[in-house]
Design a protein around this motif. Structure first.
Motif, PDB file in Angstrom:
ATOM      1  N   LEU A 133       1.061  -1.343   0.408  1.00 51.41           N
ATOM      2  CA  LEU A 133       0.028   0.269   0.048  1.00 51.41           C
ATOM      3  C   LEU A 133       0.959   1.343  -0.014  1.00 51.41           C
ATOM      4  O   LEU A 133       2.051   1.421   0.623  1.00 51.41           O
ATOM      5  CB  LEU A 133      -0.978  -0.141   1.002  1.00 51.41           C
ATOM      6  N   PHE A 134       0.898   2.557  -0.852  1.00 49.65           N
ATOM      7  CA  PHE A 134       1.375   3.740  -0.420  1.00 49.65           C
ATOM      8  C   PHE A 134       0.397   4.798  -0.372  1.00 49.65           C
ATOM      9  O   PHE A 134      -0.933   4.518  -1.197  1.00 49.65           O
ATOM     10  CB  PHE A 134       1.589   3.521  -1.550  1.00 49.65           C
ATOM     11  N   ALA A 135       1.020   5.432  -0.244  1.00 50.72           N
ATOM     12  CA  ALA A 135      -0.501   6.723   0.775  1.00 50.72           C
ATOM     13  C   ALA A 135       0.774   7.954   1.514  1.00 50.72           C
ATOM     14  O   ALA A 135       1.695   7.757   2.324  1.00 50.72           O
ATOM     15  CB  ALA A 135      -1.391   6.501   1.574  1.00 50.72           C
ATOM     16  N   GLY A 136       0.621   9.206   1.586  1.00 52.38           N
ATOM     17  CA  GLY A 136       1.008  10.142   1.941  1.00 52.38           C
ATOM     18  C   GLY A 136       2.520   9.735   1.448  1.00 52.38           C
ATOM     19  O   GLY A 136       3.278  10.119   2.656  1.00 52.38           O
ATOM     20  N   GLY A 137       3.287   9.132   0.333  1.00 48.38           N
ATOM     21  CA  GLY A 137       4.550   9.567   0.015  1.00 48.38           C
ATOM     22  C   GLY A 137       5.063   8.539   0.744  1.00 48.38           C
ATOM     23  O   GLY A 137       6.600   8.554   0.397  1.00 48.38           O
TER      24      GLY A 137
END
Length: 88
Positions: free
Chosen positions: A67-71
Motif C-alpha cells: 500500500l502507498f499513501a502520503g509519500g
C-alpha cells in the motif's frame, strides 16, 4: 458523507466552503513504511532500498511493496530500526 464543524466561530459568514476528503481504501497495522523516494527499481522488476548499517556500510536489500499513501509505501524485507538512504 457528512462534514461537521468543530467550532461555530465564523459560521455566521459561511454559506459554502471547499472541502477536501481523503478516503482510505485499505489500512494495515504494525507494518514498516519507507519513503517512496527511497525505492530503487531493480533490473527485471521489483524494488530495493539502500540500508545503512551501524558501521556505515550500505547494502541494497530487496523489498516487497504494498500500500502507498502520503509519500510512503509499505515494504516487506526491512527490519524495524533500519536506516534507509533517501536521495536528496
Amino acid at each position: 458523507m457528512t462534514v461537521s464543524l468543530t467550532s461555530k466561530r465564523g459560521l455566521q459568514d459561511l454559506d459554502e466552503a471547499p472541502v477536501t476528503v481523503n478516503i482510505a481504501s485499505e489500512t494495515r497495522k504494525s507494518v514498516i513504511s519507507v519513503p517512496v523516494t527511497a525505492l530503487l527499481a531493480k533490473p527485471g522488476g521489483g524494488y530495493g532500498v539502500e540500508v545503512i548499517g551501524a558501521d556505515g556500510t550500505r547494502t541494497i536489500r530487496p523489498v516487497q511493496t504494498g500500500l502507498f499513501a502520503g509519500g510512503y509505501g509499505r515494504g516487506r524485507g526491512r527490519q524495524r530500526g533500519d536506516r534507509v538512504a533517501v536521495p536528496q
